[in-house]
Every structure is written in C-alpha cells, then in structure tokens.
Design an enzyme around this catalytic site. Structure first.
Site, PDB file in Angstrom:
ATOM      1  N   ASP A   1       8.863  -2.092   2.822  1.00 24.43           N
ATOM      2  CA  ASP A   1       7.861  -3.048   2.336  1.00 24.43           C
ATOM      3  C   ASP A   1       8.282  -3.480   0.933  1.00 24.43           C
ATOM      4  OD1 ASP A   1       5.662  -4.297   1.184  1.00 24.43           O
ATOM      5  OD2 ASP A   1       4.193  -2.898   2.005  1.00 24.43           O
TER       6      ASP A   1
ATOM      7  N   ASP B   1      -1.955  -2.266  10.631  1.00 25.61           N
ATOM      8  CA  ASP B   1      -1.264  -1.470   9.618  1.00 25.61           C
ATOM      9  C   ASP B   1      -2.315  -0.773   8.777  1.00 25.61           C
ATOM     10  OD1 ASP B   1      -1.358  -3.028   6.728  1.00 25.61           O
ATOM     11  OD2 ASP B   1      -1.345  -4.465   8.389  1.00 25.61           O
TER      12      ASP B   1
ATOM     13  N   GLU C   1       7.688  -6.635  -1.820  1.00 29.31           N
ATOM     14  CA  GLU C   1       6.824  -7.784  -2.077  1.00 29.31           C
ATOM     15  C   GLU C   1       6.522  -7.883  -3.569  1.00 29.31           C
ATOM     16  OE1 GLU C   1       2.560  -6.768  -1.063  1.00 29.31           O
ATOM     17  OE2 GLU C   1       3.606  -5.344   0.267  1.00 29.31           O
TER      18      GLU C   1
END
Length: 339
Positions: free
Chosen positions: A123, A34, A125
């Site tokens: 994403d 990534d 988090e």
C-alpha cells in the site's frame, strides 16, 4: 552466441479450501472488503452471506507496527470461506524497501499455498502523517528514489515467495511520486479511486486487478471489487508452478541449459531432452545420460527459488558450418546455435 529464456507453466496440486457458495458475476466485478485495526471485530459470516468473496487485512506499517487484530481478522476471513490477503502500509522515508518487505513477510504478509490466500499487497499512497513527520506526499523522496524503493520491496517479496506483490495506489500519487513509472507491469494493480468509475490508470498498467471504489463499503470496511470472475479470483490464490529455461551456446563444443524454479511452488520430476545437430555428437553431459546425438536429464525435485545448470560438450565432425543442440523441457523448446 545465442541464448534464450522461456517459461514452462505446470499444474500445482493444491486444493482450494472453503470455497463454497454461488459465483458472483456482477458487472463491476467480484465484491470484497478491506479492513484494519480500526474496523474492530468483524462478523465474517455476515460478510460472506452478504456476498463478500475476498478480504484484504492490514498487517504491518513501516517496521514497527503490526495490526493487533490481524490474526483474528485474517483467520476469520478464511474460516468464513473468503479469499484473503494481507497488506503493508509503506513508510518509505523510514527504511529501505527490502527491509520493510522482510518485516511484512515475518508478520503475516508471506504467501501461503492453501488455495485461498492472495499474495501480499504494498500500500503506497499520499503521506497521511505530514503533520507528524514533516514530509510531503511523496515522503520527500525523488521520483528516482521512490522507484528504487518500490523495486527493492517488490523484488524482495518476489524472491521470498515466488509471487509478484500487489500494488495499491492512486493514479495521482503514482504520476506525481514515481514520474508515472512503467516498471511494475508484473505487479497486479489494486486501484484506489472512490466513485463510480476507475478512471485513468497509472502508466504501468493497462487494467486494474482490484478496485477500491469506496472508503466505506456496504459490508464492512472499504468497498472493493475484483476485476474478473470468482473462479479467476480463486485461480489467483492458487497459481501454477513456474519454471524458466535458459540456454546458451558458449562455443561450437559447449552448451549450457539452466532450469530455474521461478514460481511459488516446489516442482518435481522435471525432464530435459536434447539432440545435437549439424553433424556432431554429445561426448560429455555430467548428471545426464547421452548416446550419439541424444542427451537426457532429470531433476527429481527443484525447490522454489533454486536452479540447476547442465553443461553439454559435443564433438563436431566439421570445423565450419552451423552446429547446435535442440532442447526440450516440458512444453518449452530451445534451439541453441553456434557458427
């Protein structure tokens, strides 16, 4: 009243492009990377020759940031023969999930039916900007509000692409900030846990699809693996078409069947056949042909996200007893009954 919903999987005629090379069948999965703007310019040929088979590329953040290196990174991964996917870094305190999904879709995150592009990634988090925005790790959202935000994002992405967005997260964040929600089983999990073992998973999932095991991998950017074979990874980039079939017996005389394209590809030449039972005949079926107990319908083309509803009217011979109609669409069979 009885209704049913079933799904029909069709073969998608899409060639996988640029997928040469050997099959990586490592014990810990297929290796990948990534990358983001911070990774800089990338020698994608070296990533491919080093065994990398896929790449996730940072595309957007919130609604006001697009990775300035996204295009060369995303295109470079494809040119080197890697399966690639884009990811959006969520800022759920700034705007709603649907708004951020739209920004992602318009700036590189939309799925491409080219045989080597994965669906987009959300994403989500720990808040890395606590010193800047003054929010906690959950962006000051309650677990209920966070689940709603996630649902808004993933539903919008699904509606616009026909694909279920991948969710990148950690188990600890998911437990704390969503209350360990179980509402996202349809979304593939990209688990972030640096170490030698994926460990405990968030409650929505029984297995991970991708695993980020290191922030700096042996190739470039983060170290990742796909939990399967290389052929399964390619299949994930090239999914089959999907059609759902729903039927309702509205009365002893009226039945409806809806055929919906719930997948990522347009479908053509969809055939429906039905046969009434219980001593009744079909007397009306707009858009279809019918004779006696039999009815046949055809859909020349059904674009992604669209649906067609057929209504059948029957004439029962008796006022009592079970009547209905059996419907077949491809491999899907529905029985609609009325008492």
């Amino acid at each position: 009243m009885i209704s049913g919903v079933k799904r029909l999987w069709l073969f998608a005629v899409i060639a996988a492009l640029g997928m040469g090379g050997g099959v990586a069948e490592a014990a810990d999965g297929v290796p990948g990377v990534d990358v983001s703007n911070w990774t800089g310019d990338i020698d994608w040929a070296s990533v491919a020759s080093g065994g990398g088979k896929f790449a996730f590329v940072h595309a957007t953040e919130g609604t006001n940031y697009r990775n300035p290196r996204f295009d060369p990174q995303f295109g470079g991964a494809a040119s080197a023969g890697l399966v690639r996917g884009a990811y959006h870094f969520a800022q759920p305190h700034e705007s709603d999930g649907a708004t951020q999904a739209e920004y992602f879709l318009q700036n590189g995150g939309s799925w491409i039916a080219d045989g080597q592009t994965l669906q987009g990634v959300l994403d989500i988090e720990d808040n890395p900007y606590k010193d800047r925005n003054g929010k906690n790790n959950c962006y000051d959202l309650s677990t209920e509000d966070m689940v709603t935000w996630l649902q808004d994002f993933t539903k919008r992405y699904r509606a616009r692409t026909g694909r279920h967005a991948i969710i990148y997260t950690t188990t600890s964040w998911w437990q704390t900030c969503t209350g360990n929600s179980t509402k996202f089983r349809s979304n593939p999990l990209w688990l972030a846990r640096w170490g030698t073992d994926p460990g405990e998973l968030p409650k929505s999932w029984k297995k991970h699809t991708f695993w980020q095991s290191a922030d700096k991998g042996p190739l470039v950017g983060g170290g990742n693996s796909f939990n399967g074979s290389e052929s399964q990874l390619k299949a994930m980039a090239n999914p089959p078409a999907e059609v759902s079939v729903t039927g309702v017996a509205k009365s002893r005389r009226t039945y409806t069947v809806t055929v919906a394209n719930t997948g990522p590809h347009p479908v053509t030449n969809v055939k429906l056949s039905g046969r009434a039972f219980g001593g009744q005949s079909v007397v009306r079926a707009p858009g279809c042909t019918y004779s006696g107990t039999a009815v046949r319908c055809a859909i020349a083309e059904l674009p992604r996200g669209k649906k067609v509803t057929f209504t059948f009217t029957t004439k029962p011979r008796k006022s009592k007893g079970t009547v209905g109609i059996n419907v077949t669409v491809g491999s899907v069979k529905l029985t609609l009954k009325a008492g």
